[in-house]
Scaffold this motif. Structure first.
Motif, short mmCIF file in Angstrom:
data_model
loop_
_atom_site.label_atom_id
_atom_site.label_comp_id
_atom_site.label_asym_id
_atom_site.label_seq_id
_atom_site.Cartn_x
_atom_site.Cartn_y
_atom_site.Cartn_z
N ASN B 12 18.90 12.34 -18.30
CA ASN B 12 19.73 13.53 -18.41
C ASN B 12 18.94 14.83 -18.30
N ILE B 97 22.68 7.69 -8.32
CA ILE B 97 22.60 9.04 -8.87
C ILE B 97 23.04 8.96 -10.33
N ALA B 98 22.13 9.33 -11.24
CA ALA B 98 22.46 9.24 -12.66
C ALA B 98 23.48 10.30 -13.04
N ASP B 99 24.41 9.93 -13.93
CA ASP B 99 25.37 10.91 -14.43
C ASP B 99 24.68 11.85 -15.42
N LYS B 100 25.18 13.07 -15.50
CA LYS B 100 24.68 14.03 -16.50
C LYS B 100 25.53 13.87 -17.75
#
Lengths: 187, 161
Positions: B12, B97-100
């Motif tokens: 994050n 793509i990592a979630d925020k």
């Protein structure tokens, strides 16, 4: 053609190219667009101390240093080969306002009255360069990203926390530029 | 060699490297090429100009809103297509793509960064472009920004998130 390249580039060209950096980094190697993380990687590489936040394998993120190295080189190339040498066109109202604070040099990207080693010894120069820089580093990490990581990458991926962050970037900027900065410039 | 346990960077708070693959170091030069393009655009579209940022925050020019807005639209279409068509990396890896995740840092930190952005007229990218443009006094701003990041790391646990 050469004249068009030497003139300042319009927003839609610049925006489109920056937007394409997002898929380019993903397709070239699964990298998400972001710049401010470099500041963290520098801390992790140079002075991690005993701080948990800086204990990770920064070498795995080394691509980000190569990316930023490219930015430095690209800026150098643009300045040396792609410029017309004309002064920046600054909005007339802004020019008038700034001249009240003794800022009259619009030749460069940065006002020389505020950004130089000499200006560092003035109160307003110190606030703008040193405290301003500190806020950029502290704020981006606290927010978890900067204009590229949140406003461009995050919004492109439809992340609502990035929208919150972007709104706050803008709110902070509006407040500073319109309310606090005039006072700082008068110091 | 480092003996301490190295933890993974939290997704994050960083632009993470989602790739599991390892490549020779010179492979990273492809990111330098993208950086060069970015650096040229920074200068040529005057995104690194303190004056352009002041105009943006005073609503005296559409330029910066146009740049960021177009970038988001092009970026969003690209990400949509990558997901829809399940496009892979050039090395055949699935794109992740990592979630925020939301935390209050995006509010407090966002406001503080906004202050710094309006003061210096630069976000982190343009700071590096200034060095390439020969404004060496900006090294001071970068060092301050590194100090700011370090200070955040030091006080992280005590700050509201």
């Amino acid at each position: 053609m050469i004249e068009q390249i030497q003139a300042p580039w319009p927003w839609y060209i610049a925006g489109a190219i920056i937007g394409l950096i997002v898929p380019a980094l993903l397709i070239l190697g699964n990298k998400t667009f972001g710049i401010s993380s470099n500041l963290r990687h520098i801390c992790a590489a140079c002075f991690p101390g005993d701080i948990k936040f800086f204990k990770y394998d920064w070498k795995k993120e080394i691509w980000n240093f190569f990316f930023v190295g490219g930015i430095v080189l690209g800026a150098f190339l643009a300045n040396h080969y792609l410029m017309s040498g004309e002064a920046i066109k600054v909005n007339a109202t802004l020019q008038k306002e700034l001249s009240n604070y003794g800022i009259t040099n619009f030749q460069y990207m940065l006002p020389s009255e505020l950004f130089s080693f000499k200006a560092l010894l003035t109160v307003r120069g110190f606030i703008i360069m040193v405290i301003g820089g500190f806020l950029v580093g502290f704020g981006t990490r606290y927010a978890g990203g900067c204009t590229s990581g949140h406003s461009i990458m995050g919004l492109s991926n439809l992340q609502w926390p990035s929208l919150v962050a972007t709104i706050c970037f803008m709110a902070g900027g509006f407040l500073m530029a319109n309310i606090i900065l005039p006072w700082i410039l008068s110091l | 060699m480092q003996k301490e346990k190295v933890q993974n960077i939290d997704s994050n708070t960083a632009c993470i490297n989602a790739s599991e693959q390892t490549h020779p170091g010179w492979y990273n030069l492809k990111y330098s090429l993208i950086g060069i393009v970015f650096g040229i655009v920074f200068v040529k579209a005057e995104i690194i100009s303190w004056f352009r940022i002041q105009e943006m925050f005073r609503l005296q020019s559409f330029h910066m809103f146009g740049v960021i807005g177009t970038a988001v639209v092009v970026g969003a279409i690209s990400v949509f297509l990558i997901k829809k068509l399940k496009i892979k990396t050039i090395h055949g890896e699935e794109i992740k793509i990592a979630d925020k995740e939301f935390n209050k840092g995006q509010i407090y930190g966002g406001l503080l960064f906004g202050f710094g952005w309006a003061l210096t007229g630069a976000c982190p990218g343009p700071l590096f472009a200034h060095i390439g443009s020969g404004f060496f006094a900006i090294l001071v701003v970068i060092l301050s920004a590194i100090a700011g990041t370090w200070t955040y790391g030091y006080f992280k646990e005590k700050l509201p998130h």
